[in-house]
Design an enzyme around this catalytic site. Structure first.
Site, mmCIF file in Angstrom:
data_model
loop_
_atom_site.group_PDB
_atom_site.id
_atom_site.type_symbol
_atom_site.label_atom_id
_atom_site.label_comp_id
_atom_site.label_asym_id
_atom_site.label_seq_id
_atom_site.Cartn_x
_atom_site.Cartn_y
_atom_site.Cartn_z
ATOM 1 N N TYR A 140 -54.255 -17.504 46.630
ATOM 2 C CA TYR A 140 -54.490 -16.033 46.657
ATOM 3 C C TYR A 140 -55.545 -16.052 45.554
ATOM 4 C CZ TYR A 140 -50.100 -13.482 47.880
ATOM 5 O OH TYR A 140 -49.344 -13.081 48.869
ATOM 6 N N LYS A 189 -45.370 -28.110 51.348
ATOM 7 C CA LYS A 189 -45.786 -28.613 52.651
ATOM 8 C C LYS A 189 -46.242 -29.736 52.402
ATOM 9 C CE LYS A 189 -46.170 -27.898 57.075
ATOM 10 N NZ LYS A 189 -45.042 -27.859 58.130
ATOM 11 N N ASP A 221 -41.292 -24.681 56.122
ATOM 12 C CA ASP A 221 -40.961 -24.277 57.377
ATOM 13 C C ASP A 221 -39.269 -24.428 57.598
ATOM 14 O OD1 ASP A 221 -41.366 -27.061 57.327
ATOM 15 O OD2 ASP A 221 -42.297 -27.159 59.364
ATOM 16 N N ASP A 245 -44.244 -15.670 48.272
ATOM 17 C CA ASP A 245 -44.591 -14.338 48.492
ATOM 18 C C ASP A 245 -43.656 -14.222 50.056
ATOM 19 O OD1 ASP A 245 -45.578 -11.575 49.323
ATOM 20 O OD2 ASP A 245 -47.105 -12.664 50.710
ATOM 21 N N ASP A 249 -39.722 -12.394 50.788
ATOM 22 C CA ASP A 249 -39.507 -11.121 51.813
ATOM 23 C C ASP A 249 -38.425 -11.391 52.863
ATOM 24 O OD1 ASP A 249 -41.601 -9.654 50.900
ATOM 25 O OD2 ASP A 249 -42.199 -9.045 52.856
HETATM 26 C C1 IPM Z 1 -45.880 -8.752 46.681
HETATM 27 C C2 IPM Z 1 -46.936 -8.207 47.622
HETATM 28 C C3 IPM Z 1 -48.478 -8.767 47.186
HETATM 29 C C4 IPM Z 1 -48.638 -10.075 47.052
HETATM 30 C C5 IPM Z 1 -49.201 -7.864 48.027
HETATM 31 C C6 IPM Z 1 -49.122 -6.519 47.914
HETATM 32 C C7 IPM Z 1 -50.650 -8.474 47.390
HETATM 33 O O1 IPM Z 1 -46.805 -8.610 49.026
HETATM 34 O O2 IPM Z 1 -45.987 -8.632 45.364
HETATM 35 O O3 IPM Z 1 -44.924 -9.932 47.217
HETATM 36 O O4 IPM Z 1 -48.696 -10.740 48.286
HETATM 37 O O5 IPM Z 1 -48.265 -10.738 46.163
HETATM 38 MN MN MN Z 2 -45.009 -9.828 49.328
#
Ligand code: IPM
Ligand code: MN
Length: 358
Positions: A140, A189, A221, A245, A249
């Site tokens: 990042y 990884k 993975d 990240d 999700d």
């Molecule tokens: C998160 C979001 C952010 C990230 C984006 C919006 C830059 O997806 O906080 O998980 O990737 O960190």
């Molecule tokens: Mn995110």
């Protein structure tokens, strides 16, 4: 206690979910005799519209002088053509970096009343995962560049970690593991990446000082697969920025909805940065159907982790439980025969439970 809180509503559903979190904080302040002073600031698309810049200096100054910062969400299609340096997301990364909040805690717990998209036999004994994501380094924040090599368009993103960057976030994960089951899973990884090999070495060395923590290792993975095959077996995950990240999700989806998930980002001091995991969700913005529980629970994490207000945080957590147990649902977690409520009703219902409990 008096606390100065920087409030960044942001874009899309950001202002809607933030309004509910503020109602809840006001109720807590009243009940427990605190004073929360809110400093509203611009960042992301809203800041681009008003000032031309995604992260105005004034916002950064306020963030760095407040006791903690709450953020709704940033971004949306309206700003997709901004230069890479001025995209709304850059504001988020800029704040994280400036605050040096290197440890991002993303708890993912399945309420037994809510549906997971996974089969019941897989959910089994429940899901209660804590993802500790490194937040201010890795790919990042490595150099991103575009070039032309031998007439071919080429792009490069650099992923870099130093020993110290790994150690400081790993320490947070080790300490958290001690307060939970004592199992810590490093996700990497290491069969491909040099950075991952360094993570294994640093975490392996630290493990010697934590005899009560059982450290195991998993490739990312495989972890993506285990999260949907055996989620009950996973407790604390420690991982680098981008893996965290992606996995967070996935984990939030298996516990019902990303709208439920809050997060806490901390560094060396007590000051923290608190944001829901979900994005600005432009498709549902302005419709009053967003789920503000992720934002409300982020506010609760702020009380606990930055202000040491443990009872206050518990009262919010308990109120969220009562909200779910009593059958209230926003659209994303709706089930047959439950009571569908709007985003703007959620805060009021949760506040009523906070007031009701002594
Ligand atoms: C998160 C979001 C952010 C990230 C984006 C919006 C830059 O997806 O906080 O998980 O990737 O960190
Ligand atoms: Mn995110």
């Amino acid at each position: 206690m008096v606390k100065n809180i920087c409030v960044i509503e942001g874009d899309g559903i950001g202002p809607e979910v933030m309004a509910e979190a503020i109602k809840v904080l006001n109720t807590v302040a009243e009940k427990y005799n605190h004073k929360f002073v809110y400093h509203y600031c611009l960042a992301g698309g809203a800041a681009i519209d008003k000032t031309g810049k995604c992260l105005p200096q004034e916002t950064l100054d306020k963030v760095l002088s407040a006791d903690s910062t709450l953020l709704g969400a940033v971004g949306g299609p309206k700003w997709d053509n901004e230069s890479p340096e001025n995209r709304p997301e850059k504001a988020l990364l800029g704040i994280r970096k400036a605050m040096q909040v290197y440890a991002n805690l993303r708890p993912q717990k399945l309420f037994k009343e809510l549906d997971s998209p996974l089969k019941a036999n897989i959910v089994g004994s429940g899901i209660d995962i804590m993802i500790v994501r490194e937040l201010v380094s890795g790919v990042y924040f490595g150099q991103h560049s575009e070039s032309v090599e031998n007439t071919e368009k080429t792009a490069t993103d650099i992923m870099k970690y130093t020993e110290n960057e790994i150690k400081r976030v790993a320490k947070v994960a080790f300490e958290l593991s001690l307060k939970r089951s004592g199992n810590l899973l490093l996700v990497d990884k290491a069969n491909v990446l040099a950075t991952s090999k360094l993570w294994r070495k640093v975490v392996g060395d630290m493990a010697k000082s934590y005899p009560n923590v059982n450290v195991s290792y998993m490739y990312v993975d495989n972890c993506a697969m285990q999260l949907i095959k055996n989620p009950s077996k996973i407790d604390v995950i420690l991982t680098e920025n981008m893996f965290g990240d992606i996995l967070s999700d996935e984990a939030s989806a298996i516990v019902g909805s990303i709208g439920m998930a809050g997060s806490c980002s901390i560094g060396d001091g007590s000051r923290g940065f608190y944001e829901a995991i979900h994005g600005s969700a432009p498709d549902i913005a302005g419709k009053d159907i967003a789920n503000p529980i992720g934002m409300i629970s982020s506010a609760s994490m702020m009380l606990k982790n930055s202000f040491g207000m443990f009872d206050e945080a518990k009262s919010i957590e308990r109120a969220i439980e009562l909200f779910i147990q009593n059958g209230y649902r926003t659209q994303d977690i709706m089930q047959p025969d439950k009571k569908l409520v709007k985003c703007s009703e959620v805060g009021d219902i949760i506040c009523s439970y906070i007031i009701g409990r002594s």
